[in-house]
Every structure is written in structure tokens, then in C-alpha cells.
Design a protein around this motif. Structure first.
Motif, PDB file in Angstrom:
ATOM      1  N   ILE A  49       5.566   4.593  53.412  1.00 32.67           N
ATOM      2  CA  ILE A  49       4.329   5.225  52.966  1.00 32.67           C
ATOM      3  C   ILE A  49       3.684   5.866  54.186  1.00 32.67           C
ATOM      4  O   ILE A  49       3.368   5.182  55.161  1.00 32.67           O
ATOM      5  CB  ILE A  49       3.370   4.203  52.323  1.00 32.67           C
ATOM      6  CG1 ILE A  49       4.057   3.508  51.141  1.00 32.67           C
ATOM      7  CG2 ILE A  49       2.077   4.878  51.896  1.00 32.67           C
ATOM      8  CD1 ILE A  49       3.242   2.392  50.513  1.00 32.67           C
ATOM      9  N   MET A  60       5.412   8.985  49.734  1.00 32.27           N
ATOM     10  CA  MET A  60       6.168   7.733  49.696  1.00 32.27           C
ATOM     11  C   MET A  60       7.628   8.004  49.333  1.00 32.27           C
ATOM     12  O   MET A  60       7.904   8.839  48.476  1.00 32.27           O
ATOM     13  CB  MET A  60       5.551   6.790  48.661  1.00 32.27           C
ATOM     14  CG  MET A  60       4.105   6.451  48.969  1.00 32.27           C
ATOM     15  SD  MET A  60       3.261   5.593  47.623  1.00 32.27           S
ATOM     16  CE  MET A  60       2.737   6.987  46.623  1.00 32.27           C
ATOM     17  N   VAL A 106      -0.571   1.583  43.880  1.00 34.57           N
ATOM     18  CA  VAL A 106      -1.168   1.927  45.165  1.00 34.57           C
ATOM     19  C   VAL A 106      -2.663   2.111  44.941  1.00 34.57           C
ATOM     20  O   VAL A 106      -3.082   2.836  44.035  1.00 34.57           O
ATOM     21  CB  VAL A 106      -0.557   3.216  45.750  1.00 34.57           C
ATOM     22  CG1 VAL A 106      -1.202   3.565  47.083  1.00 34.57           C
ATOM     23  CG2 VAL A 106       0.949   3.081  45.896  1.00 34.57           C
ATOM     24  N   ILE A 144      -5.734   1.001  52.400  1.00 39.36           N
ATOM     25  CA  ILE A 144      -4.718   1.289  51.378  1.00 39.36           C
ATOM     26  C   ILE A 144      -3.997  -0.017  51.074  1.00 39.36           C
ATOM     27  O   ILE A 144      -3.662  -0.779  51.986  1.00 39.36           O
ATOM     28  CB  ILE A 144      -3.730   2.394  51.820  1.00 39.36           C
ATOM     29  CG1 ILE A 144      -2.691   2.643  50.730  1.00 39.36           C
ATOM     30  CG2 ILE A 144      -3.097   2.072  53.135  1.00 39.36           C
ATOM     31  CD1 ILE A 144      -1.882   3.902  50.928  1.00 39.36           C
ATOM     32  N   VAL A 146      -0.963  -1.950  48.465  1.00 43.78           N
ATOM     33  CA  VAL A 146       0.218  -1.738  47.623  1.00 43.78           C
ATOM     34  C   VAL A 146       0.553  -3.041  46.931  1.00 43.78           C
ATOM     35  O   VAL A 146       0.532  -4.110  47.541  1.00 43.78           O
ATOM     36  CB  VAL A 146       1.424  -1.282  48.470  1.00 43.78           C
ATOM     37  CG1 VAL A 146       2.684  -1.201  47.627  1.00 43.78           C
ATOM     38  CG2 VAL A 146       1.149   0.038  49.152  1.00 43.78           C
ATOM     39  N   SER A 148       3.809  -4.225  44.788  1.00 40.00           N
ATOM     40  CA  SER A 148       5.140  -3.844  44.332  1.00 40.00           C
ATOM     41  C   SER A 148       5.795  -5.029  43.634  1.00 40.00           C
ATOM     42  O   SER A 148       6.136  -6.021  44.269  1.00 40.00           O
ATOM     43  CB  SER A 148       6.014  -3.378  45.492  1.00 40.00           C
ATOM     44  OG  SER A 148       7.295  -3.020  45.016  1.00 40.00           O
ATOM     45  N   MET A 164       4.000   1.039  56.222  1.00 34.06           N
ATOM     46  CA  MET A 164       2.865   1.958  56.117  1.00 34.06           C
ATOM     47  C   MET A 164       2.602   2.575  57.478  1.00 34.06           C
ATOM     48  O   MET A 164       2.586   1.878  58.485  1.00 34.06           O
ATOM     49  CB  MET A 164       1.623   1.219  55.633  1.00 34.06           C
ATOM     50  CG  MET A 164       1.709   0.738  54.211  1.00 34.06           C
ATOM     51  SD  MET A 164       0.074   0.182  53.665  1.00 34.06           S
ATOM     52  CE  MET A 164       0.528  -1.151  52.591  1.00 34.06           C
TER      53      MET A 164
END
Length: 186
Positions: A49, A60, A106, A144, A146, A148, A164
Motif C-alpha cells: 500500500i 495497492m 481500508v 490509515i 487495513v 484483511s 504500508m
């Protein structure tokens, strides 16, 4: 029995034994290597990312093993996508995008964002998915995060590695089923 006859018997015995040993070595060492490209014993994905100053977007790239994604799409959507073949399902991208929107989340500044699925390509036995969150100014990004959960539903031992890279801030995370979230504060 003559010396010559003993040599002939010994050569036959030795030749037979060597043939058996060669077959055994082939079975032990070579056959598992041939199957490595088809089956793998570890379940991992890697997502990079990055912020693109030029495009003012978060870009991404997620990499998944093709056979894992194939199995997932078959089980989850009851389709036969035939990924990476000339007979690939015409709407395979639709199902991949749908799944990623459900399992890959995200958030920017604590707010979930909607990414665009740009497309995919294959590299040997890996599928690269290209995703983008457009129209973001880096100065306005405080953090930010994430989440997943990709492939956890069929492979509980799945590990999703996330790298990242924002400005000079770089961080990597290993996301597993029990801990599927990561955050980078800028």
C-alpha cells in the motif's frame, strides 16, 4: 563356477539394485519438487500500500496464489472461474472484486473508504490485484488502517502480510485470523 560367471551374476544383481535405488531416490527427491508449483503448504498473501503523490491516490497491489483464489471462488460463489486459463470465466473479475470489497477494508482517518478494483494479472502461480483509492491529499491523512480477512474463510492458517509506505513512514504487518487489523499513524 568360473570367475567370469560370478562377475556376470554380480553385475546383474548390482544393476538391479542400482535401478531400485534410482527409483527410490526419484520418488523421495524429485516427485515432491514437481508438485511444488501445484500445491503449497503455506498460505500467505502480500499487499503493498503506497501513496502516489503524482496521482493523489492510495495504490495497492495484492498478491494471492491462483489456486487458493480459485478454490475460494468455487466454494464461496459456486462458480468455476478457471483462472489463468484461456477458458477463464468472463466475469471472474466481478467475483474477485466482490470478494475483496467484503474481506479487504481500508479506512482513512477512521472512515472506511471505497477502493476501485483496477484489474488483475498473473505472474507464474500468483494473481496480482490492483486497487486504488483516488482523490486523497496526503496532508489530510492522519492515519490509515487495513483489515484483511482475505482467504481466512477457507484457510484458517492464512497469513496476510501488509506493507504500508506513506511519505517516509514505512511499516509492515502480519495479519492472521485472530488479529486481522493494522494501522499506520502519519
Amino acid at each position: 563356477m568360473k570367475k567370469h560367471d560370478l562377475l556376470v551374476i554380480f553385475e546383474k544383481y548390482y544393476s538391479s539394485r542400482m535401478h531400485q535405488i534410482k527409483r527410490l531416490l526419484l520418488f523421495i527427491y524429485v516427485l515432491p519438487l514437481l508438485g511444488f508449483g501445484i500445491y503449497h503448504e503455506f498460505y500467505v498473501s502480500v499487499t503493498d500500500i503506497n501513496y502516489s503523490e503524482e496521482n493523489k491516490s492510495i495504490q495497492m497491489i495484492s498478491r494471492y496464489f491462483v489456486d487458493d483464489m480459485e478454490k475460494l471462488l468455487k466454494e464461496r460463489y459456486r462458480i468455476s472461474p478457471k483462472l489463468m486459463s484461456k477458458n477463464e470465466l468472463d466475469n471472474a473479475n466481478f467475483y474477485i472484486e466482490k470478494y475483496l470489497h467484503d474481506k479487504f477494508i481500508v479506512s482513512v482517518n477512521g472512515e472506511p473508504t471505497d477502493f476501485k478494483f483496477i484489474g488483475k494479472e498473473y505472474d507464474v502461480d500468483v494473481m496480482k490485484c490492483y486497487l486504488e483509492i483516488p482523490n486523497l491529499k496526503l496532508k489530510k491523512i492522519a492515519d490509515i488502517s487495513v483489515q484483511s480477512r482475505v482467504l481466512f474463510d477457507i484457510f484458517p492458517e492464512q497469513q496476510n502480510i501488509v506493507h504500508m509506505n506513506f511519505n517516509d513512514e514505512q511499516k509492515s504487518f502480519m495479519l492472521v485470523k485472530e488479529n486481522d487489523k493494522a494501522m499506520l499513524k502519519l
